[in-house]
Scaffold this motif. Structure first.
Motif, PDB file in Angstrom:
ATOM      1  N   ALA A  27       0.835  -1.210   0.000  1.00 25.30           N
ATOM      2  CA  ALA A  27       0.000   0.000   0.000  1.00 25.30           C
ATOM      3  C   ALA A  27       0.865   1.253   0.000  1.00 25.30           C
ATOM      4  O   ALA A  27       0.612   2.195  -0.761  1.00 25.30           O
ATOM      5  CB  ALA A  27      -0.941  -0.004   1.206  1.00 25.30           C
ATOM      6  N   ASN A  31       1.580   4.750  -2.772  1.00 24.29           N
ATOM      7  CA  ASN A  31       1.263   6.116  -2.377  1.00 24.29           C
ATOM      8  C   ASN A  31       2.240   7.087  -3.035  1.00 24.29           C
ATOM      9  O   ASN A  31       3.448   6.969  -2.867  1.00 24.29           O
ATOM     10  CB  ASN A  31       1.329   6.255  -0.856  1.00 24.29           C
ATOM     11  CG  ASN A  31       0.782   7.570  -0.387  1.00 24.29           C
ATOM     12  OD1 ASN A  31       1.245   8.629  -0.780  1.00 24.29           O
ATOM     13  ND2 ASN A  31      -0.217   7.508   0.486  1.00 24.29           N
ATOM     14  N   ILE A 105      -2.343   1.594  12.924  1.00 22.70           N
ATOM     15  CA  ILE A 105      -3.292   0.734  12.215  1.00 22.70           C
ATOM     16  C   ILE A 105      -3.626  -0.439  13.119  1.00 22.70           C
ATOM     17  O   ILE A 105      -2.733  -1.139  13.608  1.00 22.70           O
ATOM     18  CB  ILE A 105      -2.706   0.231  10.887  1.00 22.70           C
ATOM     19  CG1 ILE A 105      -2.315   1.421   9.993  1.00 22.70           C
ATOM     20  CG2 ILE A 105      -3.707  -0.683  10.180  1.00 22.70           C
ATOM     21  CD1 ILE A 105      -1.475   1.044   8.802  1.00 22.70           C
ATOM     22  N   GLU A 107      -6.081  -3.621  12.793  1.00 28.12           N
ATOM     23  CA  GLU A 107      -7.048  -4.405  12.020  1.00 28.12           C
ATOM     24  C   GLU A 107      -7.827  -5.376  12.896  1.00 28.12           C
ATOM     25  O   GLU A 107      -8.873  -5.861  12.488  1.00 28.12           O
ATOM     26  CB  GLU A 107      -6.339  -5.162  10.891  1.00 28.12           C
ATOM     27  CG  GLU A 107      -5.849  -4.235   9.800  1.00 28.12           C
ATOM     28  CD  GLU A 107      -5.441  -4.974   8.540  1.00 28.12           C
ATOM     29  OE1 GLU A 107      -5.617  -4.384   7.466  1.00 28.12           O
ATOM     30  OE2 GLU A 107      -4.949  -6.120   8.615  1.00 28.12           O
ATOM     31  N   PHE A 124      -6.190   4.151  11.686  1.00 28.26           N
ATOM     32  CA  PHE A 124      -6.856   3.450  10.583  1.00 28.26           C
ATOM     33  C   PHE A 124      -7.153   2.010  10.986  1.00 28.26           C
ATOM     34  O   PHE A 124      -6.469   1.433  11.822  1.00 28.26           O
ATOM     35  CB  PHE A 124      -5.963   3.439   9.334  1.00 28.26           C
ATOM     36  CG  PHE A 124      -5.785   4.790   8.717  1.00 28.26           C
ATOM     37  CD1 PHE A 124      -6.673   5.252   7.761  1.00 28.26           C
ATOM     38  CD2 PHE A 124      -4.741   5.614   9.099  1.00 28.26           C
ATOM     39  CE1 PHE A 124      -6.518   6.505   7.197  1.00 28.26           C
ATOM     40  CE2 PHE A 124      -4.579   6.869   8.547  1.00 28.26           C
ATOM     41  CZ  PHE A 124      -5.467   7.315   7.586  1.00 28.26           C
ATOM     42  N   HIS A 126      -7.438  -0.374   8.397  1.00 19.84           N
ATOM     43  CA  HIS A 126      -6.971  -1.230   7.296  1.00 19.84           C
ATOM     44  C   HIS A 126      -5.648  -0.710   6.741  1.00 19.84           C
ATOM     45  O   HIS A 126      -5.540   0.481   6.435  1.00 19.84           O
ATOM     46  CB  HIS A 126      -8.008  -1.280   6.171  1.00 19.84           C
ATOM     47  CG  HIS A 126      -9.364  -1.682   6.636  1.00 19.84           C
ATOM     48  ND1 HIS A 126      -9.680  -2.982   6.961  1.00 19.84           N
ATOM     49  CD2 HIS A 126     -10.476  -0.960   6.877  1.00 19.84           C
ATOM     50  CE1 HIS A 126     -10.941  -3.035   7.366  1.00 19.84           C
ATOM     51  NE2 HIS A 126     -11.438  -1.814   7.331  1.00 19.84           N
ATOM     52  N   GLU A 128      -4.487  -1.107   3.889  1.00 21.53           N
ATOM     53  CA  GLU A 128      -4.649  -0.652   2.501  1.00 21.53           C
ATOM     54  C   GLU A 128      -4.954   0.849   2.405  1.00 21.53           C
ATOM     55  O   GLU A 128      -4.713   1.473   1.376  1.00 21.53           O
ATOM     56  CB  GLU A 128      -5.742  -1.463   1.796  1.00 21.53           C
ATOM     57  CG  GLU A 128      -5.344  -2.903   1.478  1.00 21.53           C
ATOM     58  CD  GLU A 128      -5.417  -3.854   2.681  1.00 21.53           C
ATOM     59  OE1 GLU A 128      -4.869  -4.965   2.568  1.00 21.53           O
ATOM     60  OE2 GLU A 128      -5.994  -3.493   3.723  1.00 21.53           O
ATOM     61  N   ASP A 129      -5.452   1.441   3.492  1.00 19.71           N
ATOM     62  CA  ASP A 129      -5.730   2.885   3.496  1.00 19.71           C
ATOM     63  C   ASP A 129      -4.467   3.717   3.308  1.00 19.71           C
ATOM     64  O   ASP A 129      -4.544   4.890   2.930  1.00 19.71           O
ATOM     65  CB  ASP A 129      -6.416   3.294   4.803  1.00 19.71           C
ATOM     66  CG  ASP A 129      -7.816   2.719   4.926  1.00 19.71           C
ATOM     67  OD1 ASP A 129      -8.455   2.449   3.889  1.00 19.71           O
ATOM     68  OD2 ASP A 129      -8.272   2.542   6.075  1.00 19.71           O
ATOM     69  N   THR A 132      -3.686   5.590  -0.117  1.00 18.50           N
ATOM     70  CA  THR A 132      -4.317   6.857  -0.504  1.00 18.50           C
ATOM     71  C   THR A 132      -4.223   7.941   0.564  1.00 18.50           C
ATOM     72  O   THR A 132      -4.731   9.045   0.354  1.00 18.50           O
ATOM     73  CB  THR A 132      -5.807   6.624  -0.841  1.00 18.50           C
ATOM     74  OG1 THR A 132      -6.460   6.040   0.291  1.00 18.50           O
ATOM     75  CG2 THR A 132      -5.948   5.715  -2.061  1.00 18.50           C
ATOM     76  N   TYR A 133      -3.591   7.680   1.686  1.00 18.25           N
ATOM     77  CA  TYR A 133      -3.468   8.700   2.732  1.00 18.25           C
ATOM     78  C   TYR A 133      -2.620   9.855   2.203  1.00 18.25           C
ATOM     79  O   TYR A 133      -1.586   9.648   1.575  1.00 18.25           O
ATOM     80  CB  TYR A 133      -2.836   8.109   3.994  1.00 18.25           C
ATOM     81  CG  TYR A 133      -2.707   9.095   5.133  1.00 18.25           C
ATOM     82  CD1 TYR A 133      -3.827   9.551   5.812  1.00 18.25           C
ATOM     83  CD2 TYR A 133      -1.457   9.579   5.506  1.00 18.25           C
ATOM     84  CE1 TYR A 133      -3.711  10.466   6.863  1.00 18.25           C
ATOM     85  CE2 TYR A 133      -1.337  10.481   6.551  1.00 18.25           C
ATOM     86  CZ  TYR A 133      -2.464  10.918   7.221  1.00 18.25           C
ATOM     87  OH  TYR A 133      -2.350  11.825   8.253  1.00 18.25           O
TER      88      TYR A 133
END
Length: 148
Positions: A27, A31, A105, A107, A124, A126, A128-129, A132-133
């Motif tokens: 992830a 980015n 994070i 989960e 967060f 997840h 995977e966020d 796009t952070y």
């Protein structure tokens, strides 16, 4: 555009933990604000005898060097039983003392400790966020929920 160096603070002792860290690395690599990722699992100094004094010293100093160099620390909070990995907890405390933003994070559904909640910049659910952070604007996202 501001680009950042990310230090990943996370355990990687089980297949589940390695999978989670791998998903985070993937992830972060997607980015556009991330220029560099330090993940300790790729820096275990295999050329040195595991557990030896020189291995311990080299690995410890290397970890701190990359923590100091990082712009932000992304932490995966992962419990084994009811305890957070002590190495990850140390890295988070060290990063906080250096006034680095900490992204946490979680989960799993296990309430975080007050000290982690108050030290973090963003929370967060997840990994995977992180693809796009916006590391340029670094929006603060507080943790809202139960604590221990």
């Amino acid at each position: 555009m501001k680009i950042v160096r990310v230090f990943i603070a996370a355990p990687f002792f089980s297949d589940e933990q390695i999978d989670r860290v791998h998903r985070l690395e993937t992830a972060l690599a997607k980015n556009p604000y991330v220029i560099d990722i330090y993940s300790a699992r790729f820096h275990q100094n295999e050329q040195l005898p595991f557990g030896s004094h020189i291995w311990r010293k080299t690995t410890f100093e290397q970890d701190l060097k990359f923590l100091r160099r990082a712009d932000v620390v992304v932490t995966i909070r992962d419990f084994t039983g009811d305890c957070m990995d002590s190495g990850t907890a140390f890295e988070v405390g060290y990063a906080y003392a250096m006034q680095k933003p900490i992204i946490l994070i979680e989960e799993k559904d296990f309430p975080p400790n007050l000290m982690l909640v108050e030290s973090l910049h963003a929370f967060f659910k997840h990994v995977e966020d992180m693809a796009t952070y916006n590391f340029h604007q670094m929006p603060a996202i507080p943790y809202e929920g139960p604590m221990v």
